[in-house]
Design a protein around this motif. Structure first.
Motif, PDB file in Angstrom:
ATOM      1  N   GLU A  85      48.105  34.292  43.798  1.00  0.00           N
ATOM      2  CA  GLU A  85      47.844  33.245  43.979  1.00  0.00           C
ATOM      3  C   GLU A  85      46.090  33.939  44.391  1.00  0.00           C
ATOM      4  OE1 GLU A  85      49.444  30.926  46.904  1.00  0.00           O
ATOM      5  OE2 GLU A  85      50.818  30.077  45.196  1.00  0.00           O
ATOM      6  N   ALA A  86      46.607  35.179  44.645  1.00  0.00           N
ATOM      7  CA  ALA A  86      45.413  36.201  45.291  1.00  0.00           C
ATOM      8  C   ALA A  86      44.545  37.024  44.430  1.00  0.00           C
ATOM      9  CB  ALA A  86      45.809  37.124  46.810  1.00  0.00           C
ATOM     10  N   GLY A  87      44.806  36.635  43.087  1.00  0.00           N
ATOM     11  CA  GLY A  87      44.438  37.351  41.752  1.00  0.00           C
ATOM     12  C   GLY A  87      44.974  38.353  41.719  1.00  0.00           C
ATOM     13  N   LEU A  88      44.172  38.757  41.061  1.00  0.00           N
ATOM     14  CA  LEU A  88      45.252  39.886  39.384  1.00  0.00           C
ATOM     15  C   LEU A  88      45.886  41.276  40.689  1.00  0.00           C
ATOM     16  CD1 LEU A  88      42.528  40.666  36.414  1.00  0.00           C
ATOM     17  CD2 LEU A  88      44.784  39.363  36.961  1.00  0.00           C
ATOM     18  N   ALA A  89      46.809  41.085  40.387  1.00  0.00           N
ATOM     19  CA  ALA A  89      47.723  42.618  41.698  1.00  0.00           C
ATOM     20  C   ALA A  89      46.389  43.788  41.090  1.00  0.00           C
ATOM     21  CB  ALA A  89      49.011  42.427  41.240  1.00  0.00           C
ATOM     22  N   GLY A  90      46.602  44.720  42.143  1.00  0.00           N
ATOM     23  CA  GLY A  90      45.490  45.179  41.788  1.00  0.00           C
ATOM     24  C   GLY A  90      44.527  45.698  42.207  1.00  0.00           C
ATOM     25  N   ASP A  91      44.074  43.946  42.176  1.00  0.00           N
ATOM     26  CA  ASP A  91      42.286  43.724  42.365  1.00  0.00           C
ATOM     27  C   ASP A  91      42.273  43.579  44.259  1.00  0.00           C
ATOM     28  OD1 ASP A  91      39.863  42.966  41.293  1.00  0.00           O
ATOM     29  OD2 ASP A  91      40.102  41.169  42.360  1.00  0.00           O
ATOM     30  N   HIS A  92      40.673  43.644  44.505  1.00  0.00           N
ATOM     31  CA  HIS A  92      40.155  43.018  45.986  1.00  0.00           C
ATOM     32  C   HIS A  92      40.504  41.791  46.614  1.00  0.00           C
ATOM     33  CE1 HIS A  92      35.789  41.849  46.091  1.00  0.00           C
ATOM     34  NE2 HIS A  92      36.066  43.574  44.912  1.00  0.00           N
ATOM     35  N   ALA A  93      40.427  41.081  45.236  1.00  0.00           N
ATOM     36  CA  ALA A  93      40.249  39.268  45.584  1.00  0.00           C
ATOM     37  C   ALA A  93      41.230  39.147  46.288  1.00  0.00           C
ATOM     38  CB  ALA A  93      40.015  38.698  44.326  1.00  0.00           C
ATOM     39  N   ARG A  94      40.269  36.967  46.867  1.00  0.00           N
ATOM     40  CA  ARG A  94      41.789  36.512  47.528  1.00  0.00           C
ATOM     41  C   ARG A  94      41.928  35.496  47.581  1.00  0.00           C
ATOM     42  NH1 ARG A  94      37.280  38.315  49.859  1.00  0.00           N
ATOM     43  NH2 ARG A  94      35.766  37.728  51.378  1.00  0.00           N
ATOM     44  N   LYS A  95      42.539  34.964  47.554  1.00  0.00           N
ATOM     45  CA  LYS A  95      43.164  33.288  47.665  1.00  0.00           C
ATOM     46  C   LYS A  95      42.489  33.086  47.239  1.00  0.00           C
ATOM     47  CE  LYS A  95      46.706  29.558  48.615  1.00  0.00           C
ATOM     48  NZ  LYS A  95      48.050  30.036  49.117  1.00  0.00           N
ATOM     49  N   GLY A  96      42.179  31.545  46.239  1.00  0.00           N
ATOM     50  CA  GLY A  96      40.820  30.732  46.708  1.00  0.00           C
ATOM     51  C   GLY A  96      40.121  30.463  45.163  1.00  0.00           C
ATOM     52  N   LYS A  97      38.808  30.149  45.246  1.00  0.00           N
ATOM     53  CA  LYS A  97      37.778  29.542  44.609  1.00  0.00           C
ATOM     54  C   LYS A  97      37.527  30.831  43.391  1.00  0.00           C
ATOM     55  CE  LYS A  97      36.843  25.435  46.157  1.00  0.00           C
ATOM     56  NZ  LYS A  97      35.918  23.639  46.708  1.00  0.00           N
ATOM     57  N   ARG A  98      37.373  31.643  44.338  1.00  0.00           N
ATOM     58  CA  ARG A  98      36.775  32.855  43.686  1.00  0.00           C
ATOM     59  C   ARG A  98      37.889  33.739  43.476  1.00  0.00           C
ATOM     60  NH1 ARG A  98      31.732  33.739  43.316  1.00  0.00           N
ATOM     61  NH2 ARG A  98      31.999  36.454  43.538  1.00  0.00           N
ATOM     62  N   ALA A  99      39.995  33.428  43.002  1.00  0.00           N
ATOM     63  CA  ALA A  99      40.736  34.725  42.708  1.00  0.00           C
ATOM     64  C   ALA A  99      40.387  35.667  41.535  1.00  0.00           C
ATOM     65  CB  ALA A  99      41.962  33.514  42.756  1.00  0.00           C
ATOM     66  N   LEU A 100      39.820  34.448  40.787  1.00  0.00           N
ATOM     67  CA  LEU A 100      39.338  35.748  39.529  1.00  0.00           C
ATOM     68  C   LEU A 100      37.998  35.070  38.841  1.00  0.00           C
ATOM     69  CD1 LEU A 100      41.373  37.343  36.948  1.00  0.00           C
ATOM     70  CD2 LEU A 100      41.451  34.299  36.285  1.00  0.00           C
ATOM     71  N   THR A 101      37.359  36.227  38.535  1.00  0.00           N
ATOM     72  CA  THR A 101      36.581  35.971  37.683  1.00  0.00           C
ATOM     73  C   THR A 101      36.462  36.118  36.442  1.00  0.00           C
ATOM     74  OG1 THR A 101      35.420  38.821  38.532  1.00  0.00           O
ATOM     75  CG2 THR A 101      35.199  36.786  39.754  1.00  0.00           C
ATOM     76  N   LEU A 102      35.481  35.188  35.338  1.00  0.00           N
ATOM     77  CA  LEU A 102      35.967  35.597  33.652  1.00  0.00           C
ATOM     78  C   LEU A 102      34.057  35.637  32.923  1.00  0.00           C
ATOM     79  CD1 LEU A 102      37.624  33.140  34.617  1.00  0.00           C
ATOM     80  CD2 LEU A 102      38.567  33.272  32.941  1.00  0.00           C
ATOM     81  N   ILE A 103      34.340  36.418  31.550  1.00  0.00           N
ATOM     82  CA  ILE A 103      32.892  36.287  31.477  1.00  0.00           C
ATOM     83  C   ILE A 103      32.924  36.490  30.015  1.00  0.00           C
ATOM     84  CG2 ILE A 103      32.589  38.613  31.586  1.00  0.00           C
ATOM     85  CD1 ILE A 103      29.532  38.589  32.419  1.00  0.00           C
ATOM     86  N   GLN A 104      32.615  35.543  29.351  1.00  0.00           N
ATOM     87  CA  GLN A 104      31.717  35.683  27.878  1.00  0.00           C
ATOM     88  C   GLN A 104      31.435  36.379  27.260  1.00  0.00           C
ATOM     89  OE1 GLN A 104      32.111  31.437  26.957  1.00  0.00           O
ATOM     90  NE2 GLN A 104      32.528  32.322  24.837  1.00  0.00           N
ATOM     91  N   ALA A 105      32.142  36.802  26.258  1.00  0.00           N
ATOM     92  CA  ALA A 105      31.626  38.127  25.425  1.00  0.00           C
ATOM     93  C   ALA A 105      30.617  37.614  25.040  1.00  0.00           C
ATOM     94  CB  ALA A 105      33.325  38.553  24.720  1.00  0.00           C
ATOM     95  N   GLU A 106      30.995  37.023  24.835  1.00  0.00           N
ATOM     96  CA  GLU A 106      29.608  36.594  23.532  1.00  0.00           C
ATOM     97  C   GLU A 106      27.980  36.986  24.517  1.00  0.00           C
ATOM     98  OE1 GLU A 106      33.278  34.483  21.496  1.00  0.00           O
ATOM     99  OE2 GLU A 106      32.503  34.754  24.058  1.00  0.00           O
TER     100      GLU A 106
END
Length: 162
Positions: free
Chosen positions: A40-61
């Protein structure tokens, strides 16, 4: 209006995870991994926290576009400080959509604006090169494992290909 709804829900095929990165501490360099558990707080081992910014994604293209705008031959994913690089499906078309990524599900919540560190990472103009190409933030809906090569699909929707 039904035609527009159908068009908005139709994608050429599934996307695919092509890079996974963890930022162990706030200013630490990202570490590339082959798989990670999405909590819930993002990827295990990452410093992110729970909420709307828990995970970040970018388009390879978008990586070649960012590189071109920075006058670089290429841009490595770790320089951009996002958790996942996704290819083959338009993330911008999936804002507010629920996505299945491997064994997890997320909802794209909004754009991930570049930070001032992009100027140092990419050189002069790096911040502006990322504007409009900086990726997306997501909230975790269902925890699970994410690995390199995992399919990225709209949850509950059938997509063809790959």
């Amino acid at each position: 209006m039904a035609d527009l709804a159908r068009l908005l829900a139709t994608h050429a095929g599934a996307g695919r995870v092509v890079w996974i990165g963890l930022r162990p501490e706030r200013l630490a360099d990202p570490v590339s991994v082959d798989a990670a558990e999405l909590t819930e707080a993002g990827l295990a081992g990452d410093h992110a926290r729970k909420g709307k910014r828990a995970l970040t994604l970018i388009q390879a293209e978008h990586l070649p576009v960012i590189a071109a705008l920075c006058r670089r031959a290429a841009v490595a994913p770790d320089l951009l400080r996002r958790n996942l690089v996704i290819e083959g499906i338009n993330l911008a078309a999936l804002r507010h959509a629920r996505l299945r990524i491997g064994g997890a599900e997320v909802t794209i919540t909004g754009p991930c604006a570049p930070c001032s560190r992009m100027e140092a990472a990419l050189g002069q103009g790096g911040y502006n090169a990322m504007r409009g190409h900086g990726g997306w933030c997501a909230e975790v809906v269902q925890t699970g494992q994410i690995a390199m090569g995992d399919r990225v699909t709209v949850a509950g929707a059938e997509t063809s290909g790959r």
